[in-house]
Design an enzyme around this catalytic site. Structure first.
Site, PDB file in Angstrom:
ATOM      1  N   PHE A 143       0.862  -1.187   0.000  1.00  0.00           N
ATOM      2  CA  PHE A 143       0.000   0.000   0.000  1.00  0.00           C
ATOM      3  C   PHE A 143       0.895   1.233   0.000  1.00  0.00           C
ATOM      4  CE2 PHE A 143      -4.260  -1.439   2.104  1.00  0.00           C
ATOM      5  CZ  PHE A 143      -4.326  -2.522   1.240  1.00  0.00           C
ATOM      6  N   GLU A 144       0.649   2.146  -0.929  1.00  0.00           N
ATOM      7  CA  GLU A 144       1.300   3.458  -0.925  1.00  0.00           C
ATOM      8  C   GLU A 144       0.276   4.467  -0.416  1.00  0.00           C
ATOM      9  OE1 GLU A 144       4.341   4.065  -1.433  1.00  0.00           O
ATOM     10  OE2 GLU A 144       5.123   2.311  -2.487  1.00  0.00           O
ATOM     11  N   ILE A 145       0.490   4.956   0.813  1.00  0.00           N
ATOM     12  CA  ILE A 145      -0.513   5.729   1.536  1.00  0.00           C
ATOM     13  C   ILE A 145      -0.415   7.217   1.199  1.00  0.00           C
ATOM     14  CG2 ILE A 145      -1.322   6.370   3.844  1.00  0.00           C
ATOM     15  CD1 ILE A 145      -0.074   3.707   4.835  1.00  0.00           C
TER      16      ILE A 145
END
Length: 828
Positions: free
Chosen positions: A527-529
């Protein structure tokens, strides 16, 4: 009890030069402390946060020393087990005058490192606190390291973020070869890149790649974010997070919080230390959450969430630790979460890169991305791979600055050595000297290999992406691509992120899930937040992104909380992993085991050559402790995806014949604002479909004479939507590709972006649409687990091979009896 020791001498180690720019370590040695001075003692333990406040002398469970810094530089306070006995002691250093904490450490044992900056003459109190365990003593060491400015200070250059246009694979390859600081925010046609100064800007300019400015002043943005954080915390209102937190944690707060979760929920939560300490000697702390948590061999599927491979990506750790709170709170208050926890085991590792994060979190906020901007450190603290003259000094202050170290998320064995990783020590994506050369990656390898991890998410910032394997387009997707994509899409529907294969951003090798998935078969995602930065305002990047509130893309959809719950539900679903059933006597221990070799990529070298792949040996195993009678045991498929085959489809018909694109008369006016300005040339073409033809892809290409001329190519579908494009610069051609194109009407749009001499235009020519067949799937062999059973005395009493696929249940029978061994059947 009152302390028996009144003071301690301090060892100041002789330092070494840090370099001609930045700082140097110098020191004046003093006589070593006596053994008595170095021993801290407490006859009782107390459950308290040692870093929370400076406690009065004589407080039960506390021993302290008062010291005065003789240098402008660093204080390093360390604890080690006393008399060889292990307990849980914590450590904190306070400014005596103000009572403010200077540095702290609160890991699970008596091995602590508290390090931070001090000034000459500053009076300090070093406070050691016995938290728990049998050891009444610990060994204290306090060092001061002087930092002296060296050379001529340079004015910090303006750092900025630009979006670099990469519509073609060649553009992505060019960008990766520039060794700039790439973010994880990007899409099929562009990537955001940090330019730390004029040298980076010149590198990008010379590449010929086009770019537009996204943030012209990163330092200002960093200051504004810090001010927003201070204001948010000052409101004094609890957030909507499970912990109610309102600010970024320090490493010692993570450590303390995890062990407090375990202490408050002894049958549900277990805090533990990963296998290896970091390069600087820090323990890496994790928690496991499950019913009857100490029975790790109960056969339940294991779900892992981890954060902060990259030091500066603070929200990653925050989301991970909030998930731990979510599971604990939900188990007590929410029947649906309680049911999921009851059917799974959950491991949370908030901070994988403890050294790097501690440095980034404690650093002076600069936000300029220069070499000595330690707040923006990405990598770990490995010094061995840097040039000899840059190996001196501690990680927090050294001549290589924040650039020294290895990128842990390029150091796993999955396709290590290939595209998308730095080849030299100073690269922000430096892959390291060998696969698994770093303690951080070896820790995760040990965890995943021994616990049959069926589901894994690794958290990063930034880009609003849910990434799945593979990291390199040329690898091709696994046979399970439809299943993996569906799971990624489901989670993305909660947080509003884009669900794409990792290579859709840009090629990467040596990443976490490209090892864990291909080697073990456990589902793995990154996940790239958020889209605002590496650690933007807490209210947005942590609170809003986690709970699904504005301005997060997941507002109203559930946010990352709901995405994590989707992953947990998948872990609990027998269709998502493999299951073994059978019968075994109480106290007998079963184990599935597999040892294999997997090649890395051909290994790219800094001189441009390539050496053969390295064969990496992995061992994957899982254990089950029988409670007697019938058992159900969740494992990963016995055949790892690397050898199972690659995704594709068999052609149903030949590909369509090529189409020539005629060039309309004349040359349209220059246009740098397409599609806002529609001036262009449009050439329609038709794509056919089955049963007449089966097109796995089409490539639209055009060319012209001079590389100084710039035409851009866009392809629109019948609805007028751009479905693919190619808009590079510095070339004399463009090529746009669309995979598995639906049959229908399309339009090639040629935009005259720039002419060197508009009076004598360099028109495009040789336009063409070429079609290719689908790539058929490839199939590998099936692998088996070796299943063994040992009795209560550890004697081998059962042995068989087991073949099991995802979603399959295999009955291994009464494997612990001699008759089972003599009548074993190979199941395929």
């Amino acid at each position: 009890m009152r302390s028996r020791h009144r003071s301690t001498r301090v060892v100041v180690r002789a330092g070494v030069a840090v370099g001609v720019v930045g700082l140097a370590l110098v020191g004046v040695a003093v006589p070593p402390a006596t053994a008595q001075d170095r021993e801290v003692r407490a006859d009782r333990s107390a459950f308290r946060a040692c870093h929370a406040s400076l406690l009065p002398a004589g407080t039960a469970g506390v021993d302290r020393r008062e010291v005065t810094s003789e240098v402008d530089g660093l204080v390093q306070a360390r604890l080690a087990p006393g008399n060889g006995r292990e307990g849980d002691w914590d450590l904190a250093v306070f400014d005596k005058a103000s009572g403010a904490v200077v540095a702290a450490s609160a890991a699970l044992r008596s091995r602590e490192l508290a390090e931070s900056f001090v000034r000459k003459g500053q009076q300090l109190v070093v406070q050691a606190c016995r938290y728990d365990g049998p050891s009444r003593t610990a060994t204290l060491g306090v060092d001061f390291l002087a930092l002296t400015p060296q050379g001529t200070p340079t004015t910090a250059e303006r750092a900025e973020v630009v979006r670099v246009e990469t519509p073609r694979q060649e553009d992505k390859d060019t960008l990766l070869g520039l060794d700039l600081d790439l973010t994880e925010k990007g899409d099929a046609t562009g990537v955001e890149v940090v330019l730390a100064g004029d040298a980076d800007r010149e590198t990008l300019r010379r590449s010929g790649l086009k770019s537009t400015t996204v943030d012209a002043d990163l330092s200002r943005t960093s200051r504004e974010a810090a001010e927003r954080d201070r204001a948010y915390t000052a409101r004094g209102r609890a957030s909507g997070l499970p912990s109610r937190r309102t600010s970024y944690r320090h490493l010692y707060e993570y450590e303390y919080e995890l062990k407090e979760l375990a202490r408050g929920n002894p049958r549900l939560v277990r805090a533990f230390t990963l296998a290896e300490p970091t390069n600087e000697g820090r323990d890496v702390v994790a928690v496991e959450i499950a019913e009857d948590v100490d029975n790790a061999a109960d056969g339940k599927p294991v779900n892992v969430l981890m954060g902060v491979h990259h030091a500066r990506e603070w929200p990653a750790g925050e989301h991970a630790v909030e998930w731990a709170h979510e599971l604990v709170n939900g188990y007590h208050r929410d029947n649906s979460i309680r049911s999921l926890v009851a059917r799974t085991r959950n491991i949370v590792v908030p901070i994988v890169n403890a050294d790097g994060f501690s440095i980034s979190r404690e650093a002076e906020p600069k936000g300029d991305f220069t070499r000595f901007d330690y707040e923006m450190k990405r990598k770990n603290c490995r010094a061995d791979d840097s040039p000899p003259q840059l190996r001196t000094g501690v990680c927090k202050a050294n001549p290589g600055g924040s650039a020294r170290g290895t990128d842990p998320n390029r150091n796993y064995a999955g396709f290590w050595g290939g595209a998308g990783a730095g080849l030299t020590w100073g690269s922000e994506t430096f892959r390291g000297s060998a696969p698994f050369s770093e303690p951080e990656t070896r820790n995760i390898r040990d965890l995943v290999s021994k616990r049959a991890v069926t589901n894994l998410i690794t958290l990063h910032t930034y880009g609003n992406l849910v990434l799945r394997p593979p990291g390199v387009a040329d690898v091709r997707a696994p046979l399970e691509e439809p299943v993996v994509k569906a799971l990624g899409d489901r989670m993305a529907s909660r947080n509003g992120y884009d669900s794409i294969p990792s290579w859709g951003l840009y090629d990467t090798t040596g990443t976490t899930e490209d090892w864990s998935y291909w080697a073990t078969g456990g589902f793995g995602f990154t996940f790239e937040i958020n889209t605002a930065g590496f650690h933007p305002p807490y209210e947005d990047a942590v609170v809003a992104e986690y709970v699904g509130a504005p301005p997060a893309a997941g507002a109203g959809k559930g946010g990352n909380r709901a995405a994590f719950l989707d992953m947990l539900a998948n872990a609990a679903d027998p269709a998502a992993h493999a299951t073994l059933v059978g019968t075994a006597p109480k106290g007998y221990r079963l184990k599935v085991h597999k040892t294999f070799q997997t090649p890395t990529s051909p290994v790219r070298q800094p001189d441009g050559t390539t050496t053969p792949p390295i064969q990496v040996t992995d061992t994957v195993e899982s254990t089950y402790s029988s409670t007697g009678g019938r058992f159900t045991w969740s494992v990963n498929p016995s055949t790892r995806p690397y050898v199972a085959g690659r995704y594709g489809r068999d052609p149903l018909a030949p590909p369509q014949a090529a189409i020539a694109l005629p060039n309309p008369p004349g040359v349209p006016a220059e246009n740098t604002r397409f599609p806002g300005n529609p001036v262009a040339e449009s050439i329609p073409f038709t794509v056919q479909g089955v049963p007449a033809v089966d097109n796995g892809r089409f490539d639209v290409s055009v060319s012209w004479t001079s590389t100084s001329t710039d035409w851009d190519l866009y392809v629109l579908d019948a609805a007028g939507q751009v479905v693919t494009q190619s808009a590079a610069g510095g070339t004399n051609s463009e090529r746009a590709t669309l995979l598995d194109p639906p049959a229908g009407q399309y339009t090639a749009v040629l935009v005259n972006y720039d002419q060197v001499d508009p009076a004598n235009p360099d028109d495009w020519a040789a336009g063409r649409v070429e079609f290719s067949s689908p790539v058929p799937p490839t199939y590998g062999v099936k692998e088996a687990y070796t299943l063994t059973c040992t009795d209560r005395q550890g004697r081998l009493v059962g042995l068989t091979d087991v073949f099991v696929d995802r979603g399959q249940t295999v009955d291994v029978g009464d494997v612990c009896t001699d008759s089972a061994r003599t009548t074993k059947q190979r199941r395929r």
